[in-house]
Design an enzyme around this catalytic site. Structure first.
Site, mmCIF file in Angstrom:
data_model
loop_
_atom_site.group_PDB
_atom_site.id
_atom_site.type_symbol
_atom_site.label_atom_id
_atom_site.label_comp_id
_atom_site.label_asym_id
_atom_site.label_seq_id
_atom_site.Cartn_x
_atom_site.Cartn_y
_atom_site.Cartn_z
ATOM 1 N N ARG A 131 29.084 38.332 48.628
ATOM 2 C CA ARG A 131 30.063 38.788 47.636
ATOM 3 C C ARG A 131 29.599 38.285 46.272
ATOM 4 O O ARG A 131 29.433 37.084 46.077
ATOM 5 C CB ARG A 131 31.448 38.220 47.943
ATOM 6 C CG ARG A 131 32.484 38.487 46.849
ATOM 7 C CD ARG A 131 33.725 37.627 47.035
ATOM 8 N NE ARG A 131 34.737 37.884 46.011
ATOM 9 C CZ ARG A 131 34.809 37.254 44.840
ATOM 10 N NH1 ARG A 131 33.907 36.316 44.528
ATOM 11 N NH2 ARG A 131 35.759 37.533 43.969
ATOM 12 N N ASP A 140 30.388 37.282 42.895
ATOM 13 C CA ASP A 140 31.513 36.916 42.046
ATOM 14 C C ASP A 140 31.211 37.276 40.592
ATOM 15 O O ASP A 140 30.073 37.172 40.137
ATOM 16 C CB ASP A 140 31.767 35.410 42.153
ATOM 17 C CG ASP A 140 32.939 34.952 41.313
ATOM 18 O OD1 ASP A 140 34.089 35.246 41.689
ATOM 19 O OD2 ASP A 140 32.692 34.319 40.263
ATOM 20 N N HIS A 143 30.636 40.585 34.811
ATOM 21 C CA HIS A 143 30.105 39.805 33.694
ATOM 22 C C HIS A 143 28.591 39.650 33.751
ATOM 23 O O HIS A 143 28.013 38.895 32.969
ATOM 24 C CB HIS A 143 30.786 38.434 33.658
ATOM 25 C CG HIS A 143 32.260 38.531 33.469
ATOM 26 N ND1 HIS A 143 32.838 38.743 32.246
ATOM 27 C CD2 HIS A 143 33.287 38.495 34.363
ATOM 28 C CE1 HIS A 143 34.155 38.812 32.381
ATOM 29 N NE2 HIS A 143 34.444 38.670 33.660
ATOM 30 N N GLU A 198 32.427 41.968 42.799
ATOM 31 C CA GLU A 198 33.818 41.821 42.345
ATOM 32 C C GLU A 198 33.909 42.310 40.902
ATOM 33 O O GLU A 198 33.460 41.631 39.978
ATOM 34 C CB GLU A 198 34.254 40.355 42.437
ATOM 35 C CG GLU A 198 35.670 40.115 41.941
ATOM 36 C CD GLU A 198 35.790 38.916 41.011
ATOM 37 O OE1 GLU A 198 36.935 38.533 40.723
ATOM 38 O OE2 GLU A 198 34.765 38.363 40.570
ATOM 39 N N HIS A 254 41.863 36.846 46.170
ATOM 40 C CA HIS A 254 42.225 35.503 45.709
ATOM 41 C C HIS A 254 42.493 35.464 44.211
ATOM 42 O O HIS A 254 43.255 34.625 43.732
ATOM 43 C CB HIS A 254 41.145 34.489 46.103
ATOM 44 C CG HIS A 254 39.946 34.458 45.206
ATOM 45 N ND1 HIS A 254 38.801 35.174 45.461
ATOM 46 C CD2 HIS A 254 39.705 33.780 44.052
ATOM 47 C CE1 HIS A 254 37.918 34.943 44.509
ATOM 48 N NE2 HIS A 254 38.437 34.104 43.633
#
Length: 465
Positions: free
Chosen positions: A215, A217, A221, A244, A315
């Site tokens: 994944r 994160d 960005h 993500e 989350h």
């Protein structure tokens, strides 16, 4: 403008969600210690999960959940969640039960340690001293590199400065994530050859241990250049990679058009299906219509099934003030779970935490709640079977997975009868279809026309026995 569909066109189409799913359910064991995951390997397997996503594995300090997203050093696994040996033991324990391990990867930035030092040397003098004081131990848990030396320096980061223009990809991808009130933010990594090589070596080390999914994160960005440089063909071989990228909608929404679509098109990775999540929020919300869920992908409001990781909560949503508006009503979340676990398309993810968001233990032990266990049973039984929508209106949607199962969802307060031509829809006669959500509703199909009753504010997932 949303494309409108007639009920007849949807019902007669056999191509809706035609991607036959081979996607197994992921348990997001958020902020679980690695030895806790290992201890529950048998239970996780028995519940029907085939993959577990665990929190970031590297050197990080601090007990807060968000501290796990502030890496100090990729060369060792050492945090309150466990060390390299704990991580290896967990991977092996899961693998022994037929369950894969996915790792949460943080490559956009390093830890914000401006409160105690002004340099950008990582892991920094304090951690290097810690390594030297117990060199035998730290070298035994080393993934790669020389722990007598630092890993990153000032030349490995973009210039300091906080993101201010959140709609501008250049600003979002080259400046720092900051917390406000004078916070200087998370040092933003520059994808130079050294940084890329360190990140690739880390990923290869995790693959060697047995990790089969990543994944990414904060992928929003990171530039596609950075992502593609790290995730080359060799790294991607044999693993599932998904990013993500939080959006507030699908095609036509600026966050989708500026960030998620370019990521999907430019990397070939999968991603969290925030467009579908927005469709679920819209359909289940006040004034919404369940017809939005008949085929959301047809007009860009859901990702392609082979690229989607689907969910009802992540989350970030309850744990960050800026996203809490997206939390579904508890009943609506159950209905959303029935939809994502019942449909064909996407890899569903079930989130389970330790009440890090202080929401009354709402997601504590969610992974083993009886309705969730039933939904996983349905999902696994329906693998490889196509999906056909049989009926929908503002309140309900009823769809089937070939002859194997039927899913009915009613968002409204009043129950509804839905009559189905079983011959047209190829439901098998003289078979019991038992609901797996509550376990008490049994439909015995024995005639051409069969009535499915959908109670108010309930989901039914009838699985053929």
């Amino acid at each position: 403008m949303l494309k409108r569909f007639t009920q007849a066109s949807v019902i007669t189409s056999t191509l809706l969600f035609s991607q036959l799913s081979s996607a197994d359910t992921i348990l997001h064991a958020f902020n679980w210690t690695y030895d806790d995951v290992a201890a529950k390997a048998q239970e996780i397997a028995d519940l029907g999960y085939k993959k577990v996503l665990v929190s970031p594995a590297y050197k990080s300090s601090g007990n807060e959940w968000w501290a796990r997203y502030q890496p100090q050093d990729l060369r060792v696994i050492h945090s309150p969640l466990g060390d390299t040996n704990d991580f290896k033991d967990m991977v092996n324990a899961l693998k022994a039960k037929g369950v894969e391990t996915y790792a949460d990867i943080v490559f956009n930035h390093m830890a914000n340690e401006s409160y105690k030092r002004s340099d950008l040397n990582y892991p920094g003098a304090e951690v290097l001293t810690e390594y030297a004081a117990d060199s035998t131990y730290y070298n035994s848990i080393k993934l790669f590199g020389d722990l007598q030396q630092g890993s990153l320096g000032a030349g490995d980061f973009h210039p300091a400065g906080c993101i201010t223009d959140w709609g501008n990809p250049g600003h979002v991808q080259y400046w720092r994530l900051c917390g406000g009130n004078g916070d200087v933010g998370l040092p933003d990594l520059d994808p130079n050859n050294w940084v890329v090589s360190q990140q690739q070596t880390y990923l290869q080390a995790l693959k060697t241990i047995g990790v089969t999914g990543f994944r990414v994160d904060a992928a929003k960005h990171m530039s596609n250049y950075h992502i593609n440089a790290v995730f080359n063909d060799n790294i991607k071989s044999g693993v599932h990679v998904f990013g993500e990228i939080i959006t507030s909608g699908g095609a036509g929404d600026n966050s989708y058009d500026s960030f998620l679509a370019p990521y999907l098109n430019g990397t070939g990775h999968s991603a969290y299906d925030f467009p579908l999540f927005a469709s679920l929020r819209g359909a289940l919300g006040f004034g919404g219509s369940m017809n939005q869920l008949a085929d959301p992908g047809a007009y860009g409001q859901a990702l392609s099934g082979d690229k989607a990781v689907t969910f009802s909560i992540t989350h970030d949503i309850p744990s960050n003030d800026g996203f809490r508006y997206q939390i579904l009503n508890a009943i609506d979340e159950t209905l959303a779970n029935a939809y994502i676990m019942g449909r064909d398309g996407g890899t569903p993810m079930i989130y389970s935490d330790h009440n890090e968001s202080n929401d009354g233990s709402r997601w504590v032990d969610l992974y083993k709640r009886s309705d969730i266990a039933g939904m996983i049973k349905f999902h696994n039984a329906a693998q490889g079977h196509g999906m056909q929508v049989m009926s929908f209106n503002d309140c309900i949607i009823l769809f089937k997975r070939d002859h194997v199962g039927v899913v009915g969802i009613n968002k409204c307060d009043n129950g509804q009868d839905v009559w189905v031509n079983t011959a047209e829809h190829n439901l098998w006669w003289h078979k019991n279809y038992r609901d797996v959500v509550e376990g008490v509703d049994i439909q015995n199909v024995n005639s051409q026309w069969h009535k499915f009753y959908l109670p108010g504010r309930k989901a039914r997932m009838w699985l053929m026995e």
